[in-house]
Every structure is written in structure tokens, then in C-alpha cells.
Design a protein around this motif. Structure first.
Motif, PDB file in Angstrom:
ATOM      1  N   SER A 365       0.935  -1.221   0.035  1.00  0.00           N
ATOM      2  CA  SER A 365       0.091   0.055   0.044  1.00  0.00           C
ATOM      3  C   SER A 365       0.848   1.311  -0.100  1.00  0.00           C
ATOM      4  N   GLU A 366       2.025   1.312   0.629  1.00  0.00           N
ATOM      5  CA  GLU A 366       2.850   2.509   0.777  1.00  0.00           C
ATOM      6  C   GLU A 366       3.383   2.494  -0.821  1.00  0.00           C
ATOM      7  N   ALA A 367       3.801   1.700  -1.583  1.00  0.00           N
ATOM      8  CA  ALA A 367       4.050   2.021  -2.879  1.00  0.00           C
ATOM      9  C   ALA A 367       2.905   2.745  -3.663  1.00  0.00           C
ATOM     10  N   VAL A 368       1.779   2.282  -3.593  1.00  0.00           N
ATOM     11  CA  VAL A 368       0.352   2.967  -4.267  1.00  0.00           C
ATOM     12  C   VAL A 368       0.438   4.378  -3.835  1.00  0.00           C
ATOM     13  N   LEU A 369       0.708   4.677  -2.189  1.00  0.00           N
ATOM     14  CA  LEU A 369       0.687   6.088  -1.929  1.00  0.00           C
ATOM     15  C   LEU A 369       1.791   6.891  -2.560  1.00  0.00           C
ATOM     16  N   ALA A 370       2.921   6.141  -2.685  1.00  0.00           N
ATOM     17  CA  ALA A 370       4.117   7.052  -3.226  1.00  0.00           C
ATOM     18  C   ALA A 370       3.762   7.277  -4.561  1.00  0.00           C
ATOM     19  N   GLU A 371       3.150   6.316  -5.625  1.00  0.00           N
ATOM     20  CA  GLU A 371       2.943   6.837  -6.878  1.00  0.00           C
ATOM     21  C   GLU A 371       1.530   7.854  -6.748  1.00  0.00           C
ATOM     22  N   ARG A 372       0.808   7.853  -5.957  1.00  0.00           N
ATOM     23  CA  ARG A 372      -0.133   8.948  -5.791  1.00  0.00           C
ATOM     24  C   ARG A 372       0.266  10.032  -5.541  1.00  0.00           C
ATOM     25  N   HIS A 373       1.303  10.083  -4.659  1.00  0.00           N
ATOM     26  CA  HIS A 373       1.831  11.213  -4.209  1.00  0.00           C
ATOM     27  C   HIS A 373       2.625  12.010  -5.397  1.00  0.00           C
ATOM     28  N   ARG A 374       3.323  11.237  -6.172  1.00  0.00           N
ATOM     29  CA  ARG A 374       3.988  11.719  -7.259  1.00  0.00           C
ATOM     30  C   ARG A 374       2.924  12.519  -8.325  1.00  0.00           C
ATOM     31  N   ARG A 375       1.957  11.735  -8.316  1.00  0.00           N
ATOM     32  CA  ARG A 375       0.958  12.046  -9.427  1.00  0.00           C
ATOM     33  C   ARG A 375       0.270  13.497  -8.678  1.00  0.00           C
ATOM     34  N   HIS A 376      -0.158  13.579  -7.624  1.00  0.00           N
ATOM     35  CA  HIS A 376      -1.078  14.672  -7.224  1.00  0.00           C
ATOM     36  C   HIS A 376      -0.412  15.544  -6.195  1.00  0.00           C
ATOM     37  N   GLY A 377       0.745  15.169  -5.636  1.00  0.00           N
ATOM     38  CA  GLY A 377       1.169  16.011  -4.619  1.00  0.00           C
ATOM     39  C   GLY A 377       0.804  15.791  -3.143  1.00  0.00           C
ATOM     40  N   GLY A 378       0.578  16.767  -2.451  1.00  0.00           N
ATOM     41  CA  GLY A 378       0.378  16.624  -1.123  1.00  0.00           C
ATOM     42  C   GLY A 378       1.446  16.363  -0.377  1.00  0.00           C
ATOM     43  N   ASP A 379       1.214  15.719   1.073  1.00  0.00           N
ATOM     44  CA  ASP A 379       1.929  15.586   2.118  1.00  0.00           C
ATOM     45  C   ASP A 379       2.035  14.022   2.100  1.00  0.00           C
ATOM     46  N   LEU A 380       3.252  13.453   2.182  1.00  0.00           N
ATOM     47  CA  LEU A 380       3.519  12.056   2.576  1.00  0.00           C
ATOM     48  C   LEU A 380       4.671  11.967   3.749  1.00  0.00           C
ATOM     49  N   VAL A 381       3.970  11.320   4.712  1.00  0.00           N
ATOM     50  CA  VAL A 381       4.788  11.570   5.960  1.00  0.00           C
ATOM     51  C   VAL A 381       5.021  10.119   6.574  1.00  0.00           C
ATOM     52  N   LYS A 382       5.797   9.871   7.680  1.00  0.00           N
ATOM     53  CA  LYS A 382       5.866   8.586   8.285  1.00  0.00           C
ATOM     54  C   LYS A 382       5.511   8.915   9.731  1.00  0.00           C
ATOM     55  N   LEU A 383       4.767   8.374  10.465  1.00  0.00           N
ATOM     56  CA  LEU A 383       4.361   8.453  11.655  1.00  0.00           C
ATOM     57  C   LEU A 383       4.979   7.278  12.645  1.00  0.00           C
ATOM     58  N   ALA A 384       5.662   7.366  13.742  1.00  0.00           N
ATOM     59  CA  ALA A 384       6.233   6.418  14.397  1.00  0.00           C
ATOM     60  C   ALA A 384       5.818   6.915  15.637  1.00  0.00           C
ATOM     61  N   VAL A 385       5.504   5.820  16.657  1.00  0.00           N
ATOM     62  CA  VAL A 385       5.068   5.995  18.012  1.00  0.00           C
ATOM     63  C   VAL A 385       5.690   4.739  18.739  1.00  0.00           C
ATOM     64  N   ALA A 386       6.376   5.225  19.769  1.00  0.00           N
ATOM     65  CA  ALA A 386       6.923   4.061  20.684  1.00  0.00           C
ATOM     66  C   ALA A 386       6.559   4.386  22.343  1.00  0.00           C
ATOM     67  N   HIS A 387       6.191   3.279  22.964  1.00  0.00           N
ATOM     68  CA  HIS A 387       5.774   3.289  24.230  1.00  0.00           C
ATOM     69  C   HIS A 387       6.831   2.835  25.251  1.00  0.00           C
ATOM     70  N   ALA A 388       6.951   3.327  26.491  1.00  0.00           N
ATOM     71  CA  ALA A 388       7.893   2.907  27.501  1.00  0.00           C
ATOM     72  C   ALA A 388       7.328   1.566  28.046  1.00  0.00           C
ATOM     73  N   VAL A 389       7.959   0.455  28.242  1.00  0.00           N
ATOM     74  CA  VAL A 389       7.272  -0.903  28.444  1.00  0.00           C
ATOM     75  C   VAL A 389       8.650  -1.245  29.641  1.00  0.00           C
TER      76      VAL A 389
END
Length: 443
Positions: A365-389
Motif C-alpha cells: 500500500s505504501e507503494a501505491v501512496l508513493a505513486e499517488r503522491h508523485r501524481r497529485h502532490g500533497g504531504d507524504l509522512v511517516k508516523l512512528a510512536v514508541a511506548h515505554a515498557v
């Protein structure tokens, strides 16, 4: 040829519980001269026959479809429509203005029950939340419950105070003070009070307003709910298919809800995105599309529990299930991204200025979004969350699966070329098993 005379406006007169005695001279004159008087039976009974000789017509049920029919049936005659209090405040005035146009109305407002109640309570009207349960689920009240908040509930009848008390107890607001104000403005005006926890009053007069001083029970085991997106995950019933709290907050930020707008939440999962979209403003609307019936039922329960029972749930797989839905202002895709034709169908449904936000955790799915971002622009970001355990006797970080998010606003003119409608945008089945943003059991 002389021009045709302008149509006779429909007069709308607000009535209080004090009836004829509480009307202005102008309102009385309009009712006395009316050839047709339309209203509810209780309102019609408040008018003296000698002063108001016009033909009396009671509203049928359902009311809304009858508005154009009745006004057309009596066209050319002087029509007066009766309303409770202020016709333009949760009253028949709205339906008349939408059906006939504001220019076709002459409105005589009366103080609303909210104005009367705030005057009796000493509450500033502008600082008082108003929720109506007239023809609506009492669950709507849940979205207005915050510590220290003052809420006026427009009751549906004599049973409403008991139903409100039960909801307050269930949502952890049992210590809230409730005051029931009956027949406001009339000689029979009365009031009684108690707390939701100890509410034992028998049903009283059906014409009432319930005032709630919200107090949260500190011992309640439910999570505290704030007014911003990113509610605790524990606020939702789910099977692991849930956009987690921090990603959810970022997603709502990207979607940027505004009053009155409509969201499509595709691959609803537990319904969290659509629910929190609707919680941002009472006029926001959302449609959750979910192919799994059990999850669709869960979305409905979550929406009621969190105060937005008006969330519409469509059971089916996108893009087929999108057919016939009202055009969206924004779309979130949280499941089934790789379904054939889904992105094309969504892009076509959006008007210029509409927003699209898509989250995924899979490489395909990430590959699909990369192609759509190339075509239409917008913001493509990576969201990473870590929890203390706990890590043995120490503490370490546990990383949740990173979420790739594409957000874009549809421009007035296209700059790229999309595939023909119906062309596949990726591979896969287009079901929620794609788990795009649902982060199943990752934290």
C-alpha cells in the motif's frame, strides 16, 4: 399587463406555555386575521376560538414531508403556523425556511425555553450548552459532558429526565445536579431537582427542560474524555482493528474537519475516525463504510457511547458501497486501500478543495501512496510512536508499526492523468484484512 401580486407570506408565530396572554399585539393580529392555522394539537388549543376563527389544521406525522403539501394546499390564503417558543431555535421555522425560502416567511419569535430556563437559573445563555433530544437519541448528550459544564437538555417528554439521569450515571457523571423546569413561562411553572445518582422522581409534566450541572465521579473507571481528537484507546470497544490514539490525532489534524462538513470513513474498523470527526462540532457528519457486519455493529455502539449516534454506518466493501452516498468534503481510507478502483472512485467523488487522507502500514500500500503522491502532490509522512515498557528490571521503548500517511487537497484543475475509472490501483482483496491504519495489537 400588470405584474402578479407577490405571494402572501406564511406567518410563523412562536407560542409560550402562557399561550395567548404572552403574545405581542403583532403576533395576535396575525393569528386573528389568519384563514388557516397550522400547528400541533397542544398549540392550537392555546388559541381562543373567538379571537382566532381561522380553520385549524393539525400537523400530521411525519411532519417534514407535510410542509410543502399543506402550504401548497392552502396557497393564496393567509396561513399562520404555530411554533413552540422561538420558531428558529430547534423549531418548525427551519423546515419552513428550507422548504419555502426565507423570503416567504414572516416570523414572530417568542422567548425560547432556553431563555426562560437561563433566566430562572441565573446562567448566561452564551455559556450554556444546549442539547435537544426531541426526536433524537438521548445518547447525543454524552458528547456534551465535561466537568463543570452547564448543559440544558430540551426534553422529548415526561420520561426524558429519568433517561438523562440514567445516561449520566452510565457515563460517570452520577454526581451531576439535575433540575427539571416544567411549563416555563406559564402559571403552572414548577421545578424539582436532585442528582443523577439519586434520581427517584416520578415522570412529571411532558413540557420540561432539564438543566445539568456536570460533575464527573472521580471513582468512575472509564477513561476521561477530552474535547480534542485523540481519545484514549480504552474509550472504544474494538477487536484490535483501531487507529491508535496518537496516529488518530494526527489523522484528524490532516483531515481538518469544519462545521457542517461530511466525512467518508472507509474501512471503518471501530469507527474512531468518523466518531472523532463528528465530535469536533455538532453539525459535522460522517459515513463509516465497513464490510464486516460485526465491526459495523461495533461502530454503531461506539458512536452512541461517545455521543454521536447520528453516525451513519454502511455495511459493504468499497468502492461498490460508495454508490449513492452524498458527496464528501473529506475522505479517510483506513482499510481496503488496494481494492481495485477505490482511489479513483474516491478522487472522483471529491470536489475541488476536498481532502483525502490515507494511512497504511504495508509495503504494498505504501507503494501505491508513493505513486499517488508523485501524481497529485500533497504531504507524504511517516508516523512512528514508541511506548515505554518494562524490560526486566528496567524500562525500554517498544516501537509500534510505523504508519505512512498521505494527505492531499484536490485542486481546482488536475495536473496529472489518472487511470480510466475502474482500473486497479494495486493488488489485494480490498478488505479490512489489509489492516492499513488499524495497527492491530501493535502496542
Amino acid at each position: 399587463m400588470s405584474p402578479a401580486p407577490p405571494p402572501i407570506p406564511v406567518t410563523v408565530v412562536g407560542l409560550g406555555a402562557d399561550g395567548w396572554a404572552g403574545l405581542t399585539a403583532a403576533a395576535r393580529s396575525s393569528l386573528s386575521s389568519a384563514e388557516v392555522l397550522i400547528g400541533g394539537p397542544r398549540q392550537l388549543d392555546l388559541l381562543p376560538a373567538a379571537e382566532c376563527p381561522g380553520r385549524r389544521v393539525a400537523w400530521p406525522s411525519p411532519l417534514r414531508p407535510a410542509v410543502p403539501k399543506l402550504t401548497a394546499e392552502h396557497a393564496g390564503r393567509r396561513i399562520a403556523v404555530l411554533a413552540s417558543g422561538d420558531p428558529m431555535f430547534y423549531g418548525i421555522g427551519r423546515a419552513l425556511a428550507e422548504e419555502l425560502g426565507p423570503h416567504a416567511l414572516l416570523v414572530h419569535p417568542h422567548p425560547s425555553s432556553v431563555s426562560y430556563a437561563c433566566a430562572r437559573l441565573g446562567w448566561p445563555v452564551e455559556d450554556t450548552e444546549v442539547v435537544t433530544v426531541v426526536g433524537r437519541p438521548v445518547a447525543r448528550l454524552a458528547a456534551a459532558l465535561y466537568e463543570g459544564r452547564r448543559v440544558l437538555v430540551l426534553s422529548a417528554g415526561a420520561a426524558s429526565p429519568g433517561e438523562i439521569a440514567a445516561l449520566l450515571r452510565e457515563r460517570g457523571f452520577g454526581p451531576s445536579r439535575m433540575r427539571v423546569l416544567e411549563q416555563l413561562g406559564s402559571e403552572r411553572e414548577d421545578a424539582y431537582e436532585g442528582t443523577a445518582d439519586g434520581w427517584d422522581h416520578a415522570p412529571g409534566d411532558p413540557l420540561n427542560v432539564v438543566a445539568v450541572d456536570c460533575r464527573r465521579d472521580p471513582a468512575h473507571d472509564g477513561p476521561r474524555l477530552g474535547a480534542t481528537p485523540g481519545l484514549p484507546d480504552a474509550a472504544y470497544e474494538h477487536d484490535g482493528q483501531l487507529t491508535k490514539r496518537h496516529v488518530r490525532a494526527a489523522t484528524l489534524c490532516a483531515l481538518a474537519p469544519a462545521p457542517g462538513e461530511l466525512l467518508w470513513d472507509i474501512g471503518g474498523g471501530s469507527g474512531s475516525i468518523g466518531i472523532e470527526w463528528m465530535r469536533t462540532h455538532p453539525s459535522c457528519r460522517a459515513v463509516a463504510v465497513e464490510r464486516v457486519p460485526e465491526r459495523a455493529a461495533r461502530i454503531t455502539r461506539n458512536a452512541a457511547a461517545l455521543g454521536v449516534p447520528g453516525l451513519r454506518v454502511v455495511v459493504g466493501a468499497a468502492p461498490q458501497a460508495l454508490t449513492g452516498l452524498p458527496a464528501p468534503d473529506a475522505v479517510f481510507i483506513g482499510g481496503g486501500l488496494t481494492a481495485a478502483g477505490l482511489l479513483d472512485a474516491v478522487w472522483a467523488a471529491l470536489a475541488p478543495g476536498g481532502r483525502l487522507v490515507v494511512n497504511t502500514v504495508t509495503l504494498e500500500s505504501e507503494a501505491v501512496l508513493a505513486e499517488r503522491h508523485r501524481r497529485h502532490g500533497g504531504d507524504l509522512v511517516k508516523l512512528a510512536v514508541a511506548h515505554a515498557v518494562p524490560v526486566g528490571g528496567f524500562t525500554g521503548w517498544r516501537q509500534a508499526m510505523a504508519v505512512t500517511q498521505w494527505s492531499v487537497t484536490k485542486p481546482a484543475t488536475e495536473t496529472g492523468t489518472d487511470p480510466e475509472p475502474g482500473t486497479a490501483t494495486g493488488t489485494g482483496t480490498g478488505t479490512d484484512t489489509d489492516t492499513d491504519t488499524k495497527e492491530k495489537d501493535q502496542t
